[in-house]
Design a protein around this motif. Structure first.
Motif, mmCIF file in Angstrom:
data_model
loop_
_atom_site.group_PDB
_atom_site.id
_atom_site.type_symbol
_atom_site.label_atom_id
_atom_site.label_comp_id
_atom_site.label_asym_id
_atom_site.label_seq_id
_atom_site.Cartn_x
_atom_site.Cartn_y
_atom_site.Cartn_z
ATOM 1 N N ALA A 1 -7.139 84.272 63.460
ATOM 2 C CA ALA A 1 -7.454 85.592 62.905
ATOM 3 C C ALA A 1 -8.383 85.467 61.704
ATOM 4 C CB ALA A 1 -6.163 86.307 62.503
ATOM 5 N N ARG A 2 -8.189 84.431 60.901
ATOM 6 C CA ARG A 2 -9.056 84.209 59.745
ATOM 7 C C ARG A 2 -10.483 83.902 60.183
ATOM 8 N NH1 ARG A 2 -6.275 80.553 57.715
ATOM 9 N NH2 ARG A 2 -7.442 78.659 58.198
ATOM 10 N N ILE A 3 -10.609 83.085 61.217
ATOM 11 C CA ILE A 3 -11.941 82.750 61.730
ATOM 12 C C ILE A 3 -12.626 83.992 62.296
ATOM 13 C CG2 ILE A 3 -13.168 81.420 63.482
ATOM 14 C CD1 ILE A 3 -11.056 79.231 63.139
ATOM 15 N N HIS A 4 -11.865 84.821 63.008
ATOM 16 C CA HIS A 4 -12.418 86.043 63.567
ATOM 17 C C HIS A 4 -12.928 86.964 62.448
ATOM 18 C CE1 HIS A 4 -11.863 85.634 67.809
ATOM 19 N NE2 HIS A 4 -10.570 85.430 67.729
ATOM 20 N N PHE A 5 -12.165 87.065 61.376
ATOM 21 C CA PHE A 5 -12.584 87.933 60.268
ATOM 22 C C PHE A 5 -13.884 87.443 59.639
ATOM 23 C CE2 PHE A 5 -12.556 88.733 55.651
ATOM 24 C CZ PHE A 5 -12.631 90.119 55.673
ATOM 25 N N ASN B 1 -4.811 91.085 60.566
ATOM 26 C CA ASN B 1 -3.482 90.466 60.486
ATOM 27 C C ASN B 1 -2.397 91.523 60.544
ATOM 28 O OD1 ASN B 1 -4.631 87.941 60.215
ATOM 29 N ND2 ASN B 1 -4.562 87.975 57.989
ATOM 30 N N ILE B 2 -2.556 92.510 61.422
ATOM 31 C CA ILE B 2 -1.575 93.589 61.509
ATOM 32 C C ILE B 2 -0.202 93.048 61.881
ATOM 33 C CG2 ILE B 2 -0.959 95.695 62.757
ATOM 34 C CD1 ILE B 2 -3.908 96.292 63.027
ATOM 35 N N ALA B 3 -0.169 92.095 62.803
ATOM 36 C CA ALA B 3 1.099 91.494 63.237
ATOM 37 C C ALA B 3 1.312 90.146 62.570
ATOM 38 C CB ALA B 3 1.120 91.345 64.746
#
Length: 529
Positions: free
Chosen positions: A149-153, A135-137
């Motif tokens: 992004a949460r699913i990817h993590f 979640n850099i951006a």
């Protein structure tokens, strides 16, 4: 981003350049990405991370890579035939140690470097999963992208854990954000680390838990665990502990923002760790706590910070091996220290002003300490105690204290003089002047003679007249003083710089004493404690 090991990456990139030497840049990128995705050791990461992978690779594949810095050119100036990959030739334990300082995303990306690196990450003993890397951006994310992004993590963590070999995990660190709220999945990850004999477990969880957080039962019976850190961010969360727990080899326990149901839960957790050496309770509390006993034989360091301890209760500390004690709290009505014969350093900071007799009775319990640091609110309490003649009633000085540190208002010598009488064998004194003004104050010069004081360190000295008088007072009373260090704060224009000459020319109890002034240019303007 790929790790900037320039020489190693250059040599590995040359190999890939030979294999994919297409003149068409777009075609070459497609082939490289296809090669990465088809590798059996490649873990599915975000598309952005994959593009970053290729971008770093292109830096070395490009014909104009010689535009890099001189140092990088020298590192890569060897011919292809004579170039050596020194990083890959290192033994596995050394490479594992280097990789232990990197997030898991960067560790996994090393699989593209060579065949050896392709399987090396599968046995790395340190796993650091940080949700913020995905979640850099985040500030520019909409809800859909945040969910993606949460699913990817989650997929990344599970793929890494599933594709590991059967080797043990030394350190497992998991840092989540407020979007990840599946406690069952978190417990499953922790359980897998426990099955791999994890020794260091660090869990950082945001405050999104509506119900009491339950640790996996296997965690509280883990024989391999040496360090356990459990942080709840942005607020307190209740921790539900089982009735039977036993951490036989746990040496460090760090809890932050944990709320226990009763004091018995805390005492049961501590007593279940017979080898415990370091205990940190930060912003922790107990609902309706009336008494708390911390009793353990091997505890060496105890820190209680900003505790929600209920005033009016009882705190009892029985730790014969304790060497370092740090307390930032409100002193309860009854505070008992027992068997603190090994206490070397005590740092005390009060959250609010309290009755002077209670505070001084509390200090009496630190009679075995070699070094004592008194922070906020102590100066006001000392002034109140002098007015009430409380110091006179204390007949047991702190004879063992050799080093005394304290924040003081430099407006009266009575507090400093009384403390030095209460600690007659002090050899090192550190004073932090704070909240001072340029209003002249009358400083009373007493008849105190300091027979053991050899060094004095004064922080935040601004050159005001009352500060100068305090320094002159100490120089006059110290008969064996060897060195005084005065760290000058940023002096205002209204303050005369002649204070140095006034101090150097004042009478001294020790003619051989040395005075050193450190200007603001050479030190950071902040207290040392």
């Amino acid at each position: 981003m790929i790790i900037p090991w320039l020489t190693s990456l250059q040599n590995s990139a040359i190999l890939i350049k030979k294999k994919y030497s297409s003149k068409n840049e777009g075609n070459r990128k497609g082939k490289v990405l296809e090669h990465l995705q088809q590798s059996e050791f490649w873990v599915s990461v975000t598309e952005t991370a994959l593009d970053d992978c290729y971008s770093n690779l292109i830096l070395f594949l490009s014909k104009d890579w010689m535009t890099m810095s001189k140092r990088q050119q020298c590192l890569s100036s060897n011919t292809e035939g004579s170039a050596t990959d020194r990083i890959s030739s290192l033994p596995d334990p050394i490479i594992y140690h280097i990789l232990s300082f990197l997030p898991a995303v960067d560790v996994v990306q090393t699989c593209i470097l060579s065949k050896r690196w392709g399987i090396l990450w599968c046995s790395v003993p340190t796993l650091d999963f940080d949700n913020s890397v995905f979640n850099i951006a985040r500030k520019n994310f909409n809800k859909k992208k945040k969910k993606k992004a949460r699913i990817h993590f989650v997929k990344f963590v599970e793929n890494v854990l599933l594709m590991r070999d059967g080797s043990d995990i030394y350190k497992f660190r998991l840092k989540l954000d407020a979007d990840n709220n599946n406690t069952n999945r978190v417990c499953a990850w922790i359980s897998l680390a426990i099955r791999r004999n994890v020794q260091v477990l660090q869990i950082y969880i945001p405050y999104w838990i509506d119900q009491p957080f339950e640790l996996p039962p296997s965690l509280l019976r883990c024989k391999s665990l040496r360090v356990l850190e459990l942080w709840f961010e942005l607020g307190q969360a209740s921790l539900n502990l089982p009735t039977s727990l036993w951490l036989s080899n746990l040496k460090t326990l760090y809890l932050k923002s944990v709320m226990f149901y009763d004091s018995q839960s805390v005492e049961s957790l501590i007593s279940s760790c017979p080898a415990l050496e370091t205990l940190v309770l930060e912003s922790c509390g107990v609902s309706q706590m009336k008494s708390l006993t911390i009793s353990t034989l091997h505890l060496k360091k105890l820190t209680i910070t900003d505790s929600n301890y209920v005033p009016g209760g009882k705190l009892r500390i029985i730790t014969p091996a304790l060497t370092n004690l740090s307390l930032t709290f409100t002193i309860p009505d009854i505070c008992v220290f027992e068997e603190l014969h090994s206490l070397s350093e005590a740092v005390i900071s009060l959250l609010d002003k309290q009755l002077s007799d209670k505070v001084l009775q509390f200090l009496r319990g630190l009679r075995d300490a070699k070094s004592v640091t008194l922070c906020t609110h102590f100066h006001d309490i000392m002034i109140s105690s002098l007015a009430d003649n409380v110091f006179v009633s204390l007949q047991t000085p702190l004879f063992n204290v050799k080093c005394l540190k304290m924040k003081v208002y430099p407006r009266s010598n009575r507090v400093i003089e009384s403390l030095l009488k209460y600690c007659p064998n002090v050899e090192a004194l550190a004073l932090d002047f704070y909240l001072n003004t340029d209003i002249p104050q009358s400083i009373e010069m007493g008849n105190l003679q300091l027979d053991h004081l050899t060094s004095v360190n004064i922080e935040c000295f601004s050159g005001y007249s009352n500060e100068v008088e305090v320094v002159k007072y100490l120089l006059n009373c110290s008969v064996v003083l060897k060195k005084m260090i005065v760290c000058c704060h940023f002096v205002k224009n209204s303050v005369s710089v002649d204070y140095k000459e006034l101090i150097k020319s004042c009478p001294r109890g020790s003619p051989d004493s040395e005075i050193v002034f450190i200007e603001p240019l050479y030190w950071k303007s902040k207290p040392c404690f």
